[in-house]
Design a protein around this motif. Sequence first.
Motif, short mmCIF file in Angstrom:
data_model
loop_
_atom_site.label_atom_id
_atom_site.label_comp_id
_atom_site.label_asym_id
_atom_site.label_seq_id
_atom_site.Cartn_x
_atom_site.Cartn_y
_atom_site.Cartn_z
N VAL A 1 -0.86 -4.33 0.98
CA VAL A 1 -1.81 -4.13 2.07
C VAL A 1 -1.17 -3.18 3.08
O VAL A 1 0.02 -3.30 3.39
CB VAL A 1 -2.11 -5.49 2.74
CG1 VAL A 1 -2.93 -5.32 4.01
CG2 VAL A 1 -2.84 -6.42 1.78
N ASN A 2 -1.95 -2.23 3.57
CA ASN A 2 -1.44 -1.29 4.57
C ASN A 2 -1.56 -1.88 5.97
O ASN A 2 -2.62 -2.37 6.35
CB ASN A 2 -2.25 0.01 4.51
CG ASN A 2 -1.98 0.79 3.25
OD1 ASN A 2 -0.94 1.43 3.11
ND2 ASN A 2 -2.91 0.72 2.29
N ILE A 3 -0.46 -1.85 6.71
CA ILE A 3 -0.46 -2.42 8.06
C ILE A 3 -0.13 -1.33 9.09
O ILE A 3 0.84 -0.59 8.94
CB ILE A 3 0.59 -3.56 8.16
CG1 ILE A 3 0.32 -4.67 7.12
CG2 ILE A 3 0.65 -4.12 9.58
CD1 ILE A 3 -0.92 -5.50 7.36
N ILE B 1 3.72 -5.85 1.99
CA ILE B 1 3.27 -5.21 3.22
C ILE B 1 3.75 -3.76 3.21
O ILE B 1 4.94 -3.51 3.06
CB ILE B 1 3.85 -5.93 4.46
CG1 ILE B 1 3.35 -7.37 4.55
CG2 ILE B 1 3.59 -5.15 5.74
CD1 ILE B 1 1.91 -7.52 4.97
N GLU B 2 2.81 -2.82 3.34
CA GLU B 2 3.21 -1.41 3.44
C GLU B 2 3.13 -0.98 4.90
O GLU B 2 2.09 -1.11 5.54
CB GLU B 2 2.29 -0.52 2.59
CG GLU B 2 2.43 -0.79 1.10
CD GLU B 2 1.80 0.30 0.22
OE1 GLU B 2 1.35 1.34 0.74
OE2 GLU B 2 1.78 0.08 -1.00
N MET B 3 4.26 -0.50 5.41
CA MET B 3 4.29 -0.01 6.80
C MET B 3 4.82 1.42 6.77
O MET B 3 5.56 1.79 5.86
CB MET B 3 5.22 -0.87 7.63
CG MET B 3 6.61 -0.96 7.01
SD MET B 3 7.77 -1.94 7.96
CE MET B 3 8.31 -0.72 9.13
N LEU C 1 10.60 1.78 -1.32
CA LEU C 1 10.40 3.04 -0.62
C LEU C 1 9.32 3.81 -1.35
O LEU C 1 9.42 4.04 -2.55
CB LEU C 1 11.73 3.80 -0.64
CG LEU C 1 11.85 5.14 0.08
CD1 LEU C 1 13.31 5.39 0.41
CD2 LEU C 1 11.33 6.27 -0.77
N LYS C 2 8.25 4.16 -0.63
CA LYS C 2 7.19 4.94 -1.25
C LYS C 2 7.31 6.39 -0.82
O LYS C 2 7.08 6.74 0.33
CB LYS C 2 5.81 4.39 -0.85
CG LYS C 2 5.55 3.00 -1.42
CD LYS C 2 4.10 2.59 -1.24
CE LYS C 2 3.20 3.24 -2.25
NZ LYS C 2 1.79 2.79 -2.08
N LEU C 3 7.67 7.20 -1.79
CA LEU C 3 7.87 8.62 -1.55
C LEU C 3 6.52 9.29 -1.31
O LEU C 3 5.61 9.17 -2.14
CB LEU C 3 8.54 9.20 -2.80
CG LEU C 3 9.08 10.60 -2.72
CD1 LEU C 3 10.24 10.68 -1.74
CD2 LEU C 3 9.52 11.03 -4.11
N ALA D 1 -0.49 -3.34 -7.45
CA ALA D 1 -1.64 -2.52 -7.07
C ALA D 1 -1.72 -2.47 -5.56
O ALA D 1 -1.23 -3.36 -4.88
CB ALA D 1 -2.93 -3.10 -7.66
N GLU D 2 -2.33 -1.40 -5.05
CA GLU D 2 -2.49 -1.25 -3.61
C GLU D 2 -3.95 -1.41 -3.24
O GLU D 2 -4.83 -0.79 -3.85
CB GLU D 2 -1.99 0.14 -3.16
CG GLU D 2 -2.23 0.43 -1.69
CD GLU D 2 -1.60 1.73 -1.20
OE1 GLU D 2 -1.13 2.52 -2.04
OE2 GLU D 2 -1.58 1.93 0.03
N ALA D 3 -4.22 -2.25 -2.23
CA ALA D 3 -5.59 -2.42 -1.74
C ALA D 3 -5.89 -1.32 -0.72
O ALA D 3 -5.11 -1.09 0.21
CB ALA D 3 -5.72 -3.79 -1.07
N ILE E 1 8.18 0.78 2.67
CA ILE E 1 7.98 1.86 3.63
C ILE E 1 7.11 2.92 2.98
O ILE E 1 7.46 3.47 1.94
CB ILE E 1 9.31 2.47 4.07
CG1 ILE E 1 10.09 1.42 4.85
CG2 ILE E 1 9.07 3.70 4.93
CD1 ILE E 1 11.18 1.99 5.69
N ASP E 2 5.96 3.16 3.60
CA ASP E 2 4.94 4.05 3.07
C ASP E 2 5.18 5.48 3.57
O ASP E 2 5.79 5.67 4.61
CB ASP E 2 3.59 3.55 3.58
CG ASP E 2 2.44 3.97 2.70
OD1 ASP E 2 2.66 4.68 1.72
OD2 ASP E 2 1.30 3.57 3.02
N ASP E 3 4.66 6.45 2.84
CA ASP E 3 4.72 7.86 3.26
C ASP E 3 6.14 8.29 3.61
O ASP E 3 6.34 9.06 4.55
CB ASP E 3 3.81 8.11 4.48
CG ASP E 3 2.37 7.73 4.23
OD1 ASP E 3 1.97 7.66 3.07
OD2 ASP E 3 1.65 7.50 5.22
CA CA Z 1 -0.10 2.82 1.45
#
Ligand code: CA
Length: 276
Positions: free
Chosen positions: A116-118, A148-150, A199-201, A57-59, A178-180
């Motif tokens: 968590v988004n950083i 960690i999402e960067m 990898l987050k598309l 899950a993403e906070a 890796i986000d976005d």
């Molecule tokens: Ca994110």
Amino acid sequence: KQFGRNNYQFCSHNVKLDKAEAFVSFEDNVQRAIRNNEFYLVYQPKFNLSTKRVEAAEALIRWAHPTKGLVVPNDFIARAEENDLIIPITQWVLEQVGKQIKEWQVAGFKDIPISVNISPNHFEKGTLVEDVLTMIEKTGINPKSLIIEMTERTMVHDVEKTIETIKQLKEIGLKMAIDDFGTGYSSLSYLMKLQVDILKLDKSFVQELTDQKNASLVHSIVSLAHHLNLCVVAEGIETEDQYNILKQYGCDSGQGYFFSKPLMSDQLERVFLSKI
Ligand code: CA
Ligand code: C2E
Ligand code: CA
Ligand code: CA
């Protein structure tokens, strides 16, 4: 026209004052919000596309402002990044996530990693590794429970520093995402250099799967990511068609309104978490 210059100076002086005022009040606002617990987190589940089960899950942060009401991250995160207020905010987020993971663990729920988004400047300021370690020490959670999402923006800032920070975070036992993905620059060359796991598309790709060229690109990104041993998560899946196409392309997991909106922690717990 001959007064133009003076007028301009007069205006710029005022603008400066306004900016200074706005800056002080935004900073005070954020500090007060942290003290008074005006921020809260919602959690969006991520689903395995084959099993349709929740696996992470993403906070995501929300701000219950005393006069403005609900303020969404797009309305304050960029501003908080400009003056490094994002660092105390993220320290607060990390602490909450740590407590939440611990709480679920104690209650006997099956462990799912929480991301968590950083922001880029948190990587740059060099306190990220320390902040993560402090949280893990305080809560005693398993570092494997944290992702960690960067974004790609982070790498553009300072590649060497980013590579080093990722290495340290991985040594602690965290997973990196890796986000976005696909919205920044030089995605591919950086992807090879960084020790990331996920990898987050970006959702813009998901929303245009009806476009054949875009669909081919998505298919290629999934294959490439798999060749590099990365897991692929698609963001913003809103329809069953999008889900089916991504599943067919071999995309591993997905997030989006088709499955679930971000939820309060107790809702997530009731609807999606299972006991061991
Ligand atoms: Ca994110
Ligand atoms: P993000 O990391 O890309 O997060 C995904 C955003 O997409 C979230 O918006 C989520 O609510 C939204 N979303 C989820 N499913 C769907 C869908 O099916 N369709 C569409 N159109 N949108 C969907 P949210 O929560 O408003 O957050 C926006 C951005 O703010 C995040 O984008 C992230 O970059 C940033 N953000 C959120 N929380 C934090 C935080 O704690 N720290 C930092 N630094 N940034 C945060
Ligand atoms: Ca994203
Ligand atoms: Ca985004």
